[in-house]
Motif scaffolding. Structure first.
Motif, PDB file in Angstrom:
ATOM      1  N   ALA A 172       1.048  -0.720  -0.067  1.00 18.10           N
ATOM      2  CA  ALA A 172       0.099   0.292   0.182  1.00 18.10           C
ATOM      3  C   ALA A 172       0.629   1.219   0.435  1.00 18.10           C
ATOM      4  O   ALA A 172       0.977   2.202  -0.456  1.00 18.10           O
ATOM      5  CB  ALA A 172      -1.119  -0.070   0.921  1.00 18.10           C
ATOM      6  N   LEU A 173       1.798   1.298   0.918  1.00 12.38           N
ATOM      7  CA  LEU A 173       3.076   2.627   0.549  1.00 12.38           C
ATOM      8  C   LEU A 173       3.749   2.188  -0.740  1.00 12.38           C
ATOM      9  O   LEU A 173       3.805   4.291  -1.161  1.00 12.38           O
ATOM     10  CB  LEU A 173       3.581   2.524   1.803  1.00 12.38           C
ATOM     11  N   VAL A 174       4.097   1.100  -1.382  1.00 12.16           N
ATOM     12  CA  VAL A 174       4.735   1.763  -2.224  1.00 12.16           C
ATOM     13  C   VAL A 174       3.754   2.335  -3.455  1.00 12.16           C
ATOM     14  O   VAL A 174       4.653   2.932  -4.403  1.00 12.16           O
ATOM     15  CB  VAL A 174       5.319   0.386  -3.080  1.00 12.16           C
ATOM     16  N   LEU A 175       2.096   1.440  -3.777  1.00 11.50           N
ATOM     17  CA  LEU A 175       1.794   1.850  -4.216  1.00 11.50           C
ATOM     18  C   LEU A 175       0.642   3.942  -4.698  1.00 11.50           C
ATOM     19  O   LEU A 175       0.720   4.203  -5.376  1.00 11.50           O
ATOM     20  CB  LEU A 175       0.507   1.227  -4.247  1.00 11.50           C
ATOM     21  N   ARG A 176       0.840   3.897  -3.148  1.00  7.82           N
ATOM     22  CA  ARG A 176       0.467   5.263  -3.013  1.00  7.82           C
ATOM     23  C   ARG A 176       1.162   5.991  -3.451  1.00  7.82           C
ATOM     24  O   ARG A 176       0.745   7.025  -4.207  1.00  7.82           O
ATOM     25  CB  ARG A 176      -0.065   6.013  -0.794  1.00  7.82           C
ATOM     26  N   ASN A 177       3.309   6.469  -2.940  1.00  6.06           N
ATOM     27  CA  ASN A 177       4.329   6.383  -3.753  1.00  6.06           C
ATOM     28  C   ASN A 177       4.164   6.827  -5.004  1.00  6.06           C
ATOM     29  O   ASN A 177       4.567   7.968  -5.757  1.00  6.06           O
ATOM     30  CB  ASN A 177       5.730   6.426  -3.002  1.00  6.06           C
ATOM     31  N   ALA A 178       3.558   5.142  -5.787  1.00  6.56           N
ATOM     32  CA  ALA A 178       3.951   5.322  -7.133  1.00  6.56           C
ATOM     33  C   ALA A 178       2.950   6.768  -7.309  1.00  6.56           C
ATOM     34  O   ALA A 178       3.052   7.264  -8.795  1.00  6.56           O
ATOM     35  CB  ALA A 178       3.917   4.183  -7.966  1.00  6.56           C
ATOM     36  N   VAL A 179       1.416   6.468  -6.853  1.00  3.39           N
ATOM     37  CA  VAL A 179       1.023   7.098  -7.718  1.00  3.39           C
ATOM     38  C   VAL A 179       0.887   8.388  -8.081  1.00  3.39           C
ATOM     39  O   VAL A 179       0.896   9.811  -7.925  1.00  3.39           O
ATOM     40  CB  VAL A 179      -0.675   6.794  -6.527  1.00  3.39           C
ATOM     41  N   TYR A 180       1.639   9.113  -6.418  1.00  2.51           N
ATOM     42  CA  TYR A 180       1.742  10.636  -5.876  1.00  2.51           C
ATOM     43  C   TYR A 180       3.003  11.144  -7.305  1.00  2.51           C
ATOM     44  O   TYR A 180       2.742  12.145  -7.772  1.00  2.51           O
ATOM     45  CB  TYR A 180       2.178  10.008  -4.776  1.00  2.51           C
ATOM     46  N   GLN A 181       3.724  10.109  -7.441  1.00  4.64           N
ATOM     47  CA  GLN A 181       4.809  10.096  -8.036  1.00  4.64           C
ATOM     48  C   GLN A 181       4.275  10.747  -9.826  1.00  4.64           C
ATOM     49  O   GLN A 181       4.773  11.646 -10.053  1.00  4.64           O
ATOM     50  CB  GLN A 181       6.064   9.534  -8.206  1.00  4.64           C
ATOM     51  N   LEU A 182       3.212   9.810 -10.003  1.00  2.00           N
ATOM     52  CA  LEU A 182       2.844  10.208 -11.155  1.00  2.00           C
ATOM     53  C   LEU A 182       1.285  11.295 -11.441  1.00  2.00           C
ATOM     54  O   LEU A 182       1.983  11.831 -12.500  1.00  2.00           O
ATOM     55  CB  LEU A 182       1.970   8.939 -11.708  1.00  2.00           C
ATOM     56  N   THR A 183       1.763  11.500 -10.582  1.00  2.00           N
ATOM     57  CA  THR A 183       1.042  13.078 -10.349  1.00  2.00           C
ATOM     58  C   THR A 183       1.746  14.024 -10.200  1.00  2.00           C
ATOM     59  O   THR A 183       1.074  15.029 -10.812  1.00  2.00           O
ATOM     60  CB  THR A 183       0.217  13.531  -9.207  1.00  2.00           C
ATOM     61  N   GLN A 184       2.910  13.706 -10.891  1.00  2.00           N
ATOM     62  CA  GLN A 184       3.879  15.116 -10.782  1.00  2.00           C
ATOM     63  C   GLN A 184       4.638  15.358 -11.637  1.00  2.00           C
ATOM     64  O   GLN A 184       4.905  16.017 -12.755  1.00  2.00           O
ATOM     65  CB  GLN A 184       5.119  15.115  -9.656  1.00  2.00           C
TER      66      GLN A 184
END
Length: 934
Positions: free
Chosen positions: A185-197
């Motif tokens: 869940a942590l890796v998924l959240r960080n991956a999605v956030y980086q894609l928003t950037q």
């Protein structure tokens, strides 16, 4: 070699900076690594040797090159260590993680990351313990924790391994399943956030991440250090705010892979512990908030059980979800149910006070689906909180202080928003409740009651200062309270200060000070005691700060305490009284109406300068008289301006025309404040002194022993005290200025009313290189309960400067209050046993304050004998050699007893208790739990 290094490790962990004064970090690190490589060394010792690298990696690896070399060396040691030493290998992984993440510059150590990440992933994939030995499971758990730590510090580090992590979670059947889920869940959240950037990122890029299984790539920001907060917590500050502030990833409707991953995690979440569930749901809430294509209704199945949860962490997460998704997830019925549940939980009798206060705060800041208020106002109440619903939270005097004040504030906001003014029944109840608290304080309430009342009074004034009827009545009652208890002067002054600070447009504080000045000036001097007079002067000093208050009443009062009416007061030489008089005069010197007070003020100063019994007071009065009669009003205000603004010290030599002392003398006359604690008190011994020998040996004349003891015990002269011994030592903070201290004055402040006021203690000197002096503190209990004492000290250093420092608090433990039976030695064991038998019979009846109880535990016979000899030997009234039953009588001053019958039964050891103070039972139970557990 190993034992010497262990001692060095202990010295380093106690004080790293002091240890590194005698050696260098490179030498110490080399010794640690050499011992860790030694195959002959004990692996339990090696675990201890890793602690410096885990706790202080930045000190031992100050540069990137040293850090990388150390990491490679530790990985080599890990590879060569036997698999059976699981604890050592686990600690080695933790040390590696600390060394690789302690640098502020990530790029310097990222070269060592791939090898270490490959190692961690290999360990995480090693499922050989699923059907065999469970010992390696802890190593996998540690590897998973290290991966989560590195992903949290460097977001995106494991984004290419999402598919692998999902596979590991699916095949895991042990308790590590939730650890893998949390990591995914942590890796998924960080991956999605980086894609928003990323500007052009979309569904294709997201699918690539969810399905990718490439080699590990270090995608962390090369310019961001560990825990920089740049990427590790992007939504923590906005998840409760408007959704428009959350970064979004536009993927279109095609988002099946992400929806599948989220659904899989949610379906398994109910198997996790509450804390793991809350962390998982929070991460997934952030993911859904960032991807508009995923509807919040994906949480609907989980919401049905979350609304009825009794776990604080899960309920908090539910409120975070509601703040993020509002009516997209929560219907109006859900909202009403959740809010009413918060109201119920905030008054549930089985919940602890911190939990209930948390629920009260949730009510106050409840995230509504359709909030009416705009902005971030802290006082905007939820619409659902009606006066009728809030009536369940009305404060009562039986509430503890924190709960009472929290409810009082909440109800004040409710009635204020409901528009209740003069005729409101709710406002009337709040004022009646405030009056009830006032009556408790008037009747001699404890310090906690006093503080609670004044805080409640401030809350009432803060919300209803515009309701004149109640505020004027409160001022009158406060004046009456002050006349009965002048020691509340600091509380009244503080109430006026805080009210004036928070309500600058209100005149209530000014009216209170004016009313206090009036009642003081009308008080006959002949009926005023010296302590009352000192408090009166403090109040008058504060009233003199207000230019709008006429000071003629103050001048009449000052004239009344000097000859001829009360010459004994001013000629007594009491420095504190004289300083109080001068404090009022100093304020009057800068008062706007000084011209109208010139003659009476000059007469007062002239008389004090010529007749007061203290030389210092006479000198200061003479100085003020000179300033008053020689300087213009403008110059006088300039000279004394810093006094009128709060007595703050200034470096300017404003009296240079009148005073010739230099800056050196000014520094010597100033009490300086230390930045940190310089000295401390360490408990050396607890000597329990017997009660004063007031129980006379009248039993020799034929009178029954119990009646004799009871008659003497109930006498007003009966008293006892407890003496504690401490060593006064320096703290670990080393400063050459404080190596030699002189004329140390220790001041002790109570935190409750359990003990009588303590006298200051003096210590001639304290040298760092000499043995510490022993400080003896005598306590006179009012109630036999544990407590803590605030300690401060004033001392002089070798250069002649005076310093003030705050010492760590002293804890007075329950067992330190125990005293033996206060009876003369001639009574012997038989007399003490007779007293024990009589008191046991009385207390077992459980009448009045008496109570009895039973405590059971598992102890062997030898352990029981050792426990009795260690903790109860001074209090035994039975023969210690008789092991069948031990009888102990504890006297707890001022007038309480605890009787124990200790025996070993078939199933357990029984401690049968009897006491004449039932409130002692919780403390006795805690004490027995502590000594039997050890």
């Amino acid at each position: 070699m190993a034992s010497g290094l262990v001692e060095k490790v202990s010295a380093f962990c106690r004080s790293p900076s002091r240890f590194l004064f005698g050696t260098s970090s490179e030498v110490f690190l080399a010794e640690l690594l050499r011992e860790l490589r030694d195959d002959r060394a004990n692996y339990t010792v090696k675990v201890l040797l890793l602690s410096p690298l885990c706790e202080y990696p930045a000190l031992l690896c100050p540069s990137d090159s040293v850090g990388e070399e150390t990491a490679l060396e530790l990985m080599s040691i890990f590879t060569q260590s036997p698999p059976k030493f699981v604890q050592f290998r686990s600690q080695l992984l933790v040390a590696l993680t600390c060394v690789l993440t302690c640098s502020s510059d990530v790029s310097g150590r990222l070269r060592a990351f791939p090898d270490f990440l490959d190692l961690l992933l290999q360990l995480a994939q090693d499922t050989s313990d699923l059907h065999g030995d469970a010992a390696p499971r802890s190593l996998r758990a540690t590897a998973c924790d290290c991966l989560r730590e590195m992903e949290a510090l460097y977001p995106g580090l494991l984004s290419q391994r999402l598919e692998l992590l999902g596979g590991l979670r699916h095949q895991e059947t042990s308790r590590l399943h939730q650890a893998y889920a949390g990591l995914q869940a942590l890796v998924l959240r960080n991956a999605v956030y980086q894609l928003t950037q990323e500007k052009e990122a979309g569904a294709a890029r997201l699918r690539a991440l969810l399905g990718g299984n490439e080699s590990v790539e270090c995608e962390a920001d090369q310019n961001a250090g560990p825990a920089s907060g740049k990427d590790s917590a992007p939504l923590s500050s906005v998840i409760l705010g408007p959704m428009g502030t959350v970064p979004t990833l536009h993927t279109g409707p095609d988002c099946k892979e992400l929806r599948s991953a989220l659904s899989s995690l949610l379906e398994e979440s109910y198997l996790f512990t509450p804390l793991s569930q809350a962390a998982l749901l929070y991460r997934l809430t952030e993911v859904v908030a960032m991807v508009p294509a995923i509807p919040p209704t994906i949480f609907r199945a989980q919401l049905l059980r979350l609304l009825g949860t009794s776990e604080v962490t899960l309920l908090h997460t539910t409120l975070l979800m509601k703040s993020a998704f509002t009516d997209s997830l929560f219907s109006s019925e859900d909202e009403a149910f959740l809010f009413k549940r918060l109201v119920v939980l905030s008054q549930h009798p089985l919940l602890s006070t911190p939990e209930k206060l948390f629920y009260m705060d949730c009510i106050l800041h409840f995230p509504e689906n359709r909030p009416i208020s705009c902005g971030d106002s802290d006082e905007a109440l939820p619409v659902l909180l009606t006066p009728r619903l809030a009536s369940a939270l009305l404060p009562v005097v039986f509430n503890d202080s924190a709960t009472l004040l929290s409810r009082f504030n909440l109800l004040s906001l409710v009635y204020l928003e409901a528009g209740e003014e003069e005729d409101g029944r709710g406002l009337e109840y709040l004022y009646e409740h405030l009056t009830s608290l006032l009556r408790i304080v008037e009747s001699g309430g404890r310090r906690e009651n006093v503080v609670t009342f004044f805080r409640a009074a401030f809350l009432f004034l803060f919300h209803f200062h515009h309701v004149e009827r109640y505020c004027d009545n409160l001022s009158q009652q406060l004046c009456q309270l002050y006349l009965q208890h002048t020691r509340f002067a600091p509380h009244l002054i503080n109430l006026a200060d805080r009210t004036q600070e928070k309500l600058p447009d209100s005149s209530w504080a000014l009216g209170l000070l004016k009313a206090l000045q009036r009642v003081i000036s009308e008080t006959p001097i002949s009926q005023t005691t010296l302590p009352d007079l000192r408090w009166h002067l403090k109040v008058l000093t504060r009233a003199a700060e207000e230019g709008e208050i006429s000071q003629h009443g103050t001048l009449r009062f000052l004239s009344g305490i000097i000859p001829p009416s009360s010459s004994s007061l001013s000629s007594s030489g009491d420095w504190r009284l004289g300083n109080g008089i001068l404090g009022v005069c100093r304020r009057l010197l800068v008062h706007p109406s000084l011209e109208s007070m010139f003659i009476p003020l000059a007469d007062i100063l002239q008389h004090v300068a010529g007749h007061y019994g203290d030389t210092d007071i006479r000198d200061h009065a003479r100085l003020y008289y000179t300033l008053l009669t020689t300087l213009s009003r403008e110059k006088l205000a300039t000279v004394l301006a810093h006094h009128a603004e709060g007595g703050q010290q200034v470096k300017k030599r404003t009296l240079s025309c009148l005073m010739t002392e230099g800056e050196g003398l000014t520094s010597i006359l100033t009490i300086h404040e230390t930045e940190v604690a310089i000295i401390r008190l360490i408990e050396a011994d607890c000597e329990q002194l017997e009660a004063e020998d007031l129980v006379q040996d009248e039993a020799e004349r034929g009178e029954p022993v119990l009646e004799t003891y009871r008659a003497q015990f109930s006498s007003a002269a009966f008293a006892s005290q407890v003496t504690l011994k401490f060593l006064l030592t320096h703290t670990e903070t080393r400063d050459a200025r404080f190596d030699q201290l002189f004329s140390i004055r220790l001041h002790f402040s109570l935190t409750d009313d359990h003990y009588s006021e303590l006298q200051d203690l003096s210590v001639p000197c304290l040298f760092r290189e000499r043995p510490p002096p022993v400080v003896t503190l005598t306590l006179k209990p009012r109630e036999p309960y544990p407590s803590s004492l605030h300690v401060s000290a004033i001392f002089t250093t070798q250069d002649g400067l005076t310093w003030h420092t705050t010492l760590p608090d002293i804890r007075v433990c329950f067992q330190q209050i125990f005293l033996p039976l206060p009876a003369p030695p001639s009574w012997g064991r038989a007399g003490r046993q007779a007293v024990f038998a009589g008191l046991w019979e009385e207390m077992s009846s459980e009448t009045g304050e008496c109570a009895s109880s039973l405590f059971c535990c598992q102890l062997e016979e030898k352990a029981l004998s050792a426990l009795v000899e260690k903790h109860f030997l001074p209090f035994l009234v039975s023969d210690p050699s008789h092991k069948d039953e031990f009888r102990a009588l504890l006297f707890l001053p001022p007038q309480s007893h605890v009787l124990l019958k200790i025996s070993s039964e078939e199933d357990a050891v029984h401690f049968r208790l009897a006491t004449d103070n039932w409130e002692l039972l919780p403390h006795i139970n805690d004490y027995l739990l502590k000594i039997t557990a050890s």
